[in-house]
Scaffold this active site. Structure first.
Site, PDB file in Angstrom:
ATOM      1  N   SER A 175       0.635  24.670   8.207  1.00 51.82           N
ATOM      2  CA  SER A 175      -0.787  24.598   8.585  1.00 51.82           C
ATOM      3  C   SER A 175      -0.911  25.108  10.017  1.00 51.82           C
ATOM      4  CB  SER A 175      -1.245  23.135   8.538  1.00 51.82           C
ATOM      5  OG  SER A 175      -2.476  22.957   9.177  1.00 51.82           O
ATOM      6  N   TYR A 206      -0.142  14.186  10.374  1.00 59.08           N
ATOM      7  CA  TYR A 206      -0.259  15.388   9.524  1.00 59.08           C
ATOM      8  C   TYR A 206       0.436  16.566  10.217  1.00 59.08           C
ATOM      9  CZ  TYR A 206      -2.382  19.233   6.876  1.00 59.08           C
ATOM     10  OH  TYR A 206      -2.572  20.359   6.110  1.00 59.08           O
TER      11      TYR A 206
HETATM   12  P1  NDP Z   1      -5.909  20.474  -2.612  1.00 62.57           P
HETATM   13  O1  NDP Z   1      -6.193  19.025  -2.394  1.00 62.57           O
HETATM   14  O2  NDP Z   1      -6.875  21.263  -3.403  1.00 62.57           O
HETATM   15  O3  NDP Z   1      -4.465  20.644  -3.227  1.00 62.57           O
HETATM   16  C1  NDP Z   1      -3.415  19.769  -2.943  1.00 62.57           C
HETATM   17  C2  NDP Z   1      -2.435  19.830  -4.088  1.00 62.57           C
HETATM   18  O4  NDP Z   1      -1.319  18.981  -3.796  1.00 62.57           O
HETATM   19  C3  NDP Z   1      -3.048  19.362  -5.384  1.00 62.57           C
HETATM   20  O5  NDP Z   1      -2.616  20.210  -6.414  1.00 62.57           O
HETATM   21  C4  NDP Z   1      -2.445  17.971  -5.570  1.00 62.57           C
HETATM   22  O6  NDP Z   1      -2.298  17.716  -6.950  1.00 62.57           O
HETATM   23  C5  NDP Z   1      -1.082  18.186  -4.920  1.00 62.57           C
HETATM   24  N1  NDP Z   1      -0.425  16.940  -4.556  1.00 62.57           N
HETATM   25  C6  NDP Z   1      -0.833  15.971  -3.700  1.00 62.57           C
HETATM   26  N2  NDP Z   1       0.067  14.964  -3.682  1.00 62.57           N
HETATM   27  C7  NDP Z   1       1.056  15.307  -4.546  1.00 62.57           C
HETATM   28  C8  NDP Z   1       2.248  14.692  -4.981  1.00 62.57           C
HETATM   29  N3  NDP Z   1       2.639  13.477  -4.536  1.00 62.57           N
HETATM   30  N4  NDP Z   1       3.027  15.325  -5.889  1.00 62.57           N
HETATM   31  C9  NDP Z   1       2.660  16.532  -6.358  1.00 62.57           C
HETATM   32  N5  NDP Z   1       1.546  17.177  -5.997  1.00 62.57           N
HETATM   33  C10 NDP Z   1       0.748  16.555  -5.100  1.00 62.57           C
HETATM   34  O7  NDP Z   1      -5.747  21.086  -1.147  1.00 62.57           O
HETATM   35  P2  NDP Z   1      -5.146  22.482  -0.614  1.00 62.57           P
HETATM   36  O8  NDP Z   1      -5.032  23.461  -1.693  1.00 62.57           O
HETATM   37  O9  NDP Z   1      -5.914  22.795   0.586  1.00 62.57           O
HETATM   38  O10 NDP Z   1      -3.703  22.002  -0.142  1.00 62.57           O
HETATM   39  C11 NDP Z   1      -2.509  22.730  -0.399  1.00 62.57           C
HETATM   40  C12 NDP Z   1      -1.646  22.707   0.835  1.00 62.57           C
HETATM   41  O11 NDP Z   1      -2.285  23.452   1.866  1.00 62.57           O
HETATM   42  C13 NDP Z   1      -1.358  21.336   1.431  1.00 62.57           C
HETATM   43  O12 NDP Z   1       0.004  21.262   1.780  1.00 62.57           O
HETATM   44  C14 NDP Z   1      -2.217  21.310   2.678  1.00 62.57           C
HETATM   45  O13 NDP Z   1      -1.691  20.451   3.661  1.00 62.57           O
HETATM   46  C15 NDP Z   1      -2.164  22.764   3.084  1.00 62.57           C
HETATM   47  N6  NDP Z   1      -3.199  23.230   3.996  1.00 62.57           N
HETATM   48  C16 NDP Z   1      -4.507  23.248   3.607  1.00 62.57           C
HETATM   49  C17 NDP Z   1      -5.489  23.672   4.466  1.00 62.57           C
HETATM   50  C18 NDP Z   1      -6.938  23.639   4.108  1.00 62.57           C
HETATM   51  O14 NDP Z   1      -7.779  23.832   5.008  1.00 62.57           O
HETATM   52  N7  NDP Z   1      -7.308  23.422   2.858  1.00 62.57           N
HETATM   53  C19 NDP Z   1      -5.159  24.150   5.815  1.00 62.57           C
HETATM   54  C20 NDP Z   1      -3.754  24.131   6.112  1.00 62.57           C
HETATM   55  C21 NDP Z   1      -2.826  23.696   5.226  1.00 62.57           C
HETATM   56  P3  NDP Z   1      -2.332  16.302  -7.682  1.00 62.57           P
HETATM   57  O15 NDP Z   1      -3.306  15.431  -6.944  1.00 62.57           O
HETATM   58  O16 NDP Z   1      -2.767  16.671  -9.065  1.00 62.57           O
HETATM   59  O17 NDP Z   1      -0.921  15.798  -7.636  1.00 62.57           O
END
Ligand code: NDP
Length: 247
Positions: free
Chosen positions: A141, A154
């Site tokens: 991030s 975070y």
């Molecule tokens: P979303 O919430 O849309 O996606 C997060 C994903 O992580 C979901 O598919 C969720 O699926 C999965 N997840 C969460 N906990 C678990 C777990 N214990 N096991 C397996 N899967 C898990 O958000 P983003 O697409 O934005 O996030 C993706 C990544 O991008 C993250 O690492 C986030 O920190 C990073 N990021 C995002 C930014 C943003 O502005 N959106 C900026 C910088 C980084 P499920 O709940 O079905 O398990």
């Protein structure tokens, strides 16, 4: 080699960046293996990919459980005959000031955002070492390269995975195992991520901010596609992705 035919395991594939990446890579001929906890979402995405002529499968995966991450990687091998890339993308972002002491959320972030990535690394390392090739892509991030109020823990997890990727790259170069690593530093991307914020003030501020500047997750999917599309001897290993409107 190009994206076409590559076998790519994606965690956090049930929404946001993971979903957009799975769809784009499959559209470009990759064989994608999706992991996350929400099975109905994974089923829907796999169905959409297959109906469009792509190849995809899924396994319900909690990245905090090493055996489930291993099962996801093993599925890639049984279904598609091997693994070329793991995209460690699962994550949560319950931001809050440290003084609010949301200690359970601190632990959850360490378990998912950091240990979850380590579980992905451990699951692919034996195969990547043996085949002397493989790519490990991880969603860090901008909070992994800069410090933001509210993102103490975070950001700590995201700084940590950045370090991990760089160390794997340098160790692999000196060990001659050719494992390439990529760290992604996205800024505000419009996904479901903000749902993980429980602190009321932090949630209100972030909702407003993302509404004003956030961009579509396809922006990150394109970068991942570009990284995978590079020839074997080329390691494009760090990307910062900002919305134009974000200072
Ligand atoms: P979303 O919430 O849309 O996606 C997060 C994903 O992580 C979901 O598919 C969720 O699926 C999965 N997840 C969460 N906990 C678990 C777990 N214990 N096991 C397996 N899967 C898990 O958000 P983003 O697409 O934005 O996030 C993706 C990544 O991008 C993250 O690492 C986030 O920190 C990073 N990021 C995002 C930014 C943003 O502005 N959106 C900026 C910088 C980084 P499920 O709940 O079905 O398990």
């Amino acid at each position: 080699m190009t994206v076409k035919n590559k076998v790519v395991v994606i965690t956090g594939a049930s929404s946001g960046i993971g979903e957009a990446t799975a769809k784009l890579l499959a559209q470009n001929g990759a064989r994608v293996v999706l992991g996350a906890r929400r099975e109905n979402r994974l089923q829907e995405i796999v169905k959409t990919i297959q109906e469009a002529g792509g190849q995809a499968t899924y396994s319900v995966t909690d990245v905090t459980k090493p055996e489930q991450v291993q099962a996801l990687v093993d599925l890639a091998k049984t279904e598609f005959g091997g693994i070329d890339v793991i995209f460690n993308n699962a994550g949560i972002m319950p931001t809050s000031p440290i003084s609010a002491l949301h200690t359970k959320e601190w632990n959850d972030m360490i378990d998912i955002n950091l240990k979850g990535v380590l579980n992905g690394v451990a699951a692919v390392m034996p195969d990547f070492t043996k085949q002397k090739s493989g790519q490990i892509i991880t969603t860090s991030s901008v909070a992994g390269i800069k410090s933001f109020p509210g993102a103490g823990v975070y950001g700590a997890t995201k700084f940590a995975v950045r370090n991990l990727m760089e160390v794997i790259r340098t160790e692999s170069a000196s060990e001659g195992t050719n494992i390439r690593t990529v760290s992604l530093y996205p800024a505000a991307i419009n996904t479901e991520l903000l749902r993980t914020i429980t602190d009321k003030t932090a949630k209100k501020d972030m909702d407003q901010f993302y509404k004003a500047v956030g961009i579509d997750p396809i922006a990150i999917a394109r970068v991942v596609n570009f990284a995978i599309d590079q020839p074997e001897e080329v390691n494009v290993n760090e990307f910062t992705i900002y919305p134009t409107k974000q200072a």
